[in-house]
Motif scaffolding. Structure first.
Motif, PDB file in Angstrom:
ATOM      1  N   GLN A   3       0.617  -1.553   0.221  1.00 19.99           N
ATOM      2  CA  GLN A   3       0.201   0.180  -0.076  1.00 19.99           C
ATOM      3  C   GLN A   3       0.746   1.029  -0.034  1.00 19.99           C
ATOM      4  O   GLN A   3       0.768   2.074  -0.912  1.00 19.99           O
ATOM      5  CB  GLN A   3      -1.053  -0.380   0.660  1.00 19.99           C
ATOM      6  CG  GLN A   3      -1.729   0.816   1.475  1.00 19.99           C
ATOM      7  CD  GLN A   3      -3.156   1.279   0.738  1.00 19.99           C
ATOM      8  OE1 GLN A   3      -3.587   0.317  -0.107  1.00 19.99           O
ATOM      9  NE2 GLN A   3      -3.520   2.279  -0.204  1.00 19.99           N
ATOM     10  N   ARG A   4       2.150   1.179   0.767  1.00 19.95           N
ATOM     11  CA  ARG A   4       2.929   2.619   1.284  1.00 19.95           C
ATOM     12  C   ARG A   4       3.443   3.050  -0.327  1.00 19.95           C
ATOM     13  O   ARG A   4       3.650   3.724  -0.928  1.00 19.95           O
ATOM     14  CB  ARG A   4       4.036   2.486   1.880  1.00 19.95           C
ATOM     15  CG  ARG A   4       3.183   2.681   3.519  1.00 19.95           C
ATOM     16  CD  ARG A   4       4.340   2.519   4.423  1.00 19.95           C
ATOM     17  NE  ARG A   4       5.462   3.401   4.533  1.00 19.95           N
ATOM     18  CZ  ARG A   4       6.209   4.099   5.256  1.00 19.95           C
ATOM     19  NH1 ARG A   4       6.450   2.488   6.165  1.00 19.95           N
ATOM     20  NH2 ARG A   4       6.802   4.778   5.968  1.00 19.95           N
ATOM     21  N   SER A   5       3.696   1.207  -0.733  1.00 13.77           N
ATOM     22  CA  SER A   5       4.586   1.321  -2.166  1.00 13.77           C
ATOM     23  C   SER A   5       3.900   2.099  -3.623  1.00 13.77           C
ATOM     24  O   SER A   5       4.184   2.906  -4.145  1.00 13.77           O
ATOM     25  CB  SER A   5       5.086   0.092  -2.495  1.00 13.77           C
ATOM     26  OG  SER A   5       5.208   0.309  -3.976  1.00 13.77           O
ATOM     27  N   ASP A   7       1.177   4.131  -1.885  1.00 14.32           N
ATOM     28  CA  ASP A   7       1.172   5.885  -2.710  1.00 14.32           C
ATOM     29  C   ASP A   7       2.391   6.509  -3.108  1.00 14.32           C
ATOM     30  O   ASP A   7       1.738   7.251  -3.502  1.00 14.32           O
ATOM     31  CB  ASP A   7       0.982   5.256  -1.042  1.00 14.32           C
ATOM     32  CG  ASP A   7      -0.177   5.036  -1.022  1.00 14.32           C
ATOM     33  OD1 ASP A   7      -0.813   4.654  -1.761  1.00 14.32           O
ATOM     34  OD2 ASP A   7      -0.520   5.003   0.922  1.00 14.32           O
ATOM     35  N   TRP A   8       3.322   5.893  -2.497  1.00 15.65           N
ATOM     36  CA  TRP A   8       4.603   6.262  -3.088  1.00 15.65           C
ATOM     37  C   TRP A   8       5.217   6.398  -4.568  1.00 15.65           C
ATOM     38  O   TRP A   8       4.556   8.402  -4.906  1.00 15.65           O
ATOM     39  CB  TRP A   8       5.937   5.547  -2.328  1.00 15.65           C
ATOM     40  CG  TRP A   8       6.974   6.812  -2.280  1.00 15.65           C
ATOM     41  CD1 TRP A   8       8.191   7.750  -1.395  1.00 15.65           C
ATOM     42  CD2 TRP A   8       8.149   6.299  -3.025  1.00 15.65           C
ATOM     43  NE1 TRP A   8       8.617   8.081  -1.888  1.00 15.65           N
ATOM     44  CE2 TRP A   8       8.939   7.879  -3.183  1.00 15.65           C
ATOM     45  CE3 TRP A   8       8.158   6.028  -4.990  1.00 15.65           C
ATOM     46  CZ2 TRP A   8      10.084   8.196  -3.936  1.00 15.65           C
ATOM     47  CZ3 TRP A   8       9.455   6.945  -5.533  1.00 15.65           C
ATOM     48  CH2 TRP A   8      10.295   7.270  -5.256  1.00 15.65           C
TER      49      TRP A   8
ATOM     50  N   SER B  41      -5.001   4.078  -3.874  1.00 16.97           N
ATOM     51  CA  SER B  41      -3.757   4.403  -4.539  1.00 16.97           C
ATOM     52  C   SER B  41      -3.490   3.334  -5.758  1.00 16.97           C
ATOM     53  O   SER B  41      -2.425   3.334  -6.688  1.00 16.97           O
ATOM     54  CB  SER B  41      -2.415   4.704  -3.883  1.00 16.97           C
ATOM     55  OG  SER B  41      -2.365   2.961  -2.414  1.00 16.97           O
TER      56      SER B  41
END
Lengths: 336, 258
Positions: A3-5, A7-8, B41
């Protein structure tokens, strides 16, 4: 972690693309950061086709952009221009707007008043804008390319009209006439050449004859000279001189007589002239008398006047007799 | 024949009606940030970031072809720097949004329709409902929002690349100078050109994702139904892109010209 990847990556992509878009836009708009543009205004009566964003040019160099175009009071049009920082204006500046290309692109040129092209319309506009508010440049519109092409189109039309008239006038008939004229002129030229040739030949023969005549005259003169020489030798004794002297004397006398006769003749002429004048006047008077003009004419031609005059004389004679006989009847003297 | 025509019209109207209904439902579900926020995202990456290569590739060739086409067309008295003008205007206002939109309609629309269709026919959607999830908030809202946000990003990158490709083609193939190309590109450039292209592409993103979701959630039967939904999603998205393109031209360009 995933998820963070996500987003980034999404965030970085958005930022990079947005920065690229903004940078491209500013680059194409030729925006300059950290520089404070100088604002210049100009008054016009008409601004032609100039638009916001058009280039402002000084001596051929783009020095700014048209920022705003607005109508102003008293029928003015006000153009605000942003000039690059540190731009040097020419002396006595004026603004000329004109079409920059054939595709509708216009530009505003800031130039010196003395460098304005000689154009009556532009001069008129600038003179009119002299009354614009202080602190603003004067502006004029240079003739549009469309106007020039319109004028050129008019000229082309006139040329076409003239060509059409020439074509109409110079038809087949005119061409035939012209060909015939040229042919006639050719014949005339040939005849003239022949005549000149003949006359030249005649002049040649005339010159020959004259030369022969001059030779004859020369030989005759020689013969006469020889004759006179013989006469001169024959009269060498002095008789001829005596005859000549007496002849001169007679001639003098004859001249004197002639002069006297001429004088007499002139007197006669004068007397005749006087007599003719007197006769003329008398004739005029008699003509007037005969026509009954003037007192004498009336007296001669009007019997009643004669009779009245006669009666007047009779009465006058009676009056004189009466006056002598009785003066007191006519004269009366009083003291008081 | 009449029966066939009537059925086609009815199905088309049903599809647009269901799309409208789904859009309204998505609007309502968008308040459920917790549900769709977790997927956003991922969808943005799948729909946008992963679509950048295709968008850039299309723009690359489009810019080159446009420069050559302009050079071929502009002969005689037409100055060469107008090649830059043509490339800038057409890439930014028309070709980058529309061509990228059509490409993404195929890629994204089909992807969404197939994914949601598969979930539908395998009753995963029903399972979500059973678990208490709002399938619209969980599946549709993040995709639509990702489409609205990421389509302009992809199109923006395509604009940038297309203009660069036109400039490179002008320098390398047309013997023009950078100053000539930039003069033409700047000649009639307006910030509105960029805004117009980006807003238009956002509308395309909305249409493509909405129609993909609609057709996916309407899928019936097995794999054949899913394939049919994907095909319909692509066709409808392509048509809708062209319709929206004309719509924006009429509404925005005509109004601006007036």
């Amino acid at each position: 972690m995933k998820q963070r990847s996500n987003d980034w990556i999404v965030g970085a992509t958005i930022i990079v693309v947005m920065v690229g878009i903004v940078f491209s836009t500013l680059f194409l708009q030729q925006a300059e950061f950290g520089k404070k543009p100088e604002l210049v205004t100009a008054h016009f009566r008409d601004v032609g086709g100039v638009q916001v964003g058009n280039a402002v040019v000084i001596r051929g160099v783009v020095a700014g952009r048209v920022k705003q175009i607005a109508l102003a009071p008293n029928d003015w049009v006000l153009i605000s221009m942003e000039l690059n920082e540190g731009t040097l204006m020419p002396a006595d500046p004026v603004v000329l707007v004109q079409a920059a290309t054939l595709f509708g692109e216009w530009q505003a040129i800031i130039t010196s008043r003395t460098a304005v092209p000689v154009n009556r319309e532009v001069e008129t506009q600038l003179a009119e804008v002299d009354g614009a508010p202080e602190g603003s440049l004067r502006g004029a519109v240079l003739p549009d390319i469309a106007q020039l092409t319109t004028v050129a189109g008019g000229i082309a039309g006139n040329i076409a009209s003239v060509s059409e008239r020439v074509r109409t006038a110079f038809n087949d008939s005119a061409a035939r006439e012209l060909r015939r004229s040229i042919r006639d002129f050719s014949i005339l030229s040939r005849d003239l050449a022949a005549a000149v040739k003949v006359q030249s030949r005649n002049l040649d023969s005339l010159a020959v004859s004259a030369r022969l005549s001059f030779a004859d005259v020369a030989s005759s003169a020689n013969a006469l000279q020889r004759t006179m020489s013989r006469v001169d030798s024959a009269t060498a004794q002095g008789e001829v001189q005596e005859i000549l002297r007496q002849s001169r004397q007679a001639s003098q006398n004859l001249r004197n007589a002639t002069e006297r006769f001429e004088s007499l003749s002139r007197s006669l002429v004068s007397a005749e002239a006087n007599l003719r004048g007197a006769i003329g006047k008398a004739d005029t008077i008699l003509a007037r008398v005969e026509r009954g003009q003037g007192s004498l004419g009336l007296l001669v031609n009007d019997p009643s006047l004669y009779r009245n005059s006669d009666s007047l004389l009779v009465d006058l004679r009676k009056l004189v007799v009466d006056f002598r006989s009785d003066p007191k009847k006519y004269i009366n003297v009083r003291v008081f | 024949m009449f029966e066939t025509l009537g059925r086609v019209v009815r199905e088309a109207l049903e599809a647009f009606g269901q799309a409208g209904s789904l859009a309204a439902e998505a609007g309502r579900s968008s308040r459920d940030l917790k549900t769709w926020g977790a997927n956003f995202s991922q969808q943005a990456r799948a729909l946008g970031v992963n679509s950048l290569p295709i968008g850039i590739l299309i723009a690359l060739f489009t810019g080159v072809v446009l420069a050559l086409l302009a050079s071929y067309s502009f002969t005689g008295a037409v100055p060469r720097y107008l090649v830059g003008t043509l490339v800038q205007k057409t890439v930014m206002m028309e070709l980058a949004p529309v061509l990228t939109g059509l490409a993404l309609a195929g890629r994204v629309g089909a992807n969404i329709a197939a994914e949601l269709g598969t979930m539908k026919v395998t009753e995963q959607v029903d399972a979500l409902e059973t678990l208490g999830y709002d399938p619209v908030a969980y599946l549709v809202v993040p995709r639509i929002l990702a489409g609205i946000l990421m389509f302009p990003i992809v199109v923006g990158a395509a604009m940038f690349v297309g203009l660069g490709a036109g400039w490179a083609a002008s320098l390398g193939l047309l013997d023009m100078t950078t100053s000539e190309f930039l003069k033409g590109a700047r000649l009639f450039f307006d910030g509105f050109d960029v805004r117009y292209g980006l807003v238009k592409s956002a509308s395309f993103g909305f249409a493509v994702t909405l129609l993909g979701c609609t057709n996916g959630l309407r899928a019936k039967g097995g794999a054949q139904g899913v394939g049919s939904s994907a095909t319909q999603a692509v066709v409808q998205s392509a048509v809708m892109i062209l319709v929206l393109d004309a719509f924006w031209a009429v509404v925005w360009l005509l109004g601006r010209a007036a």
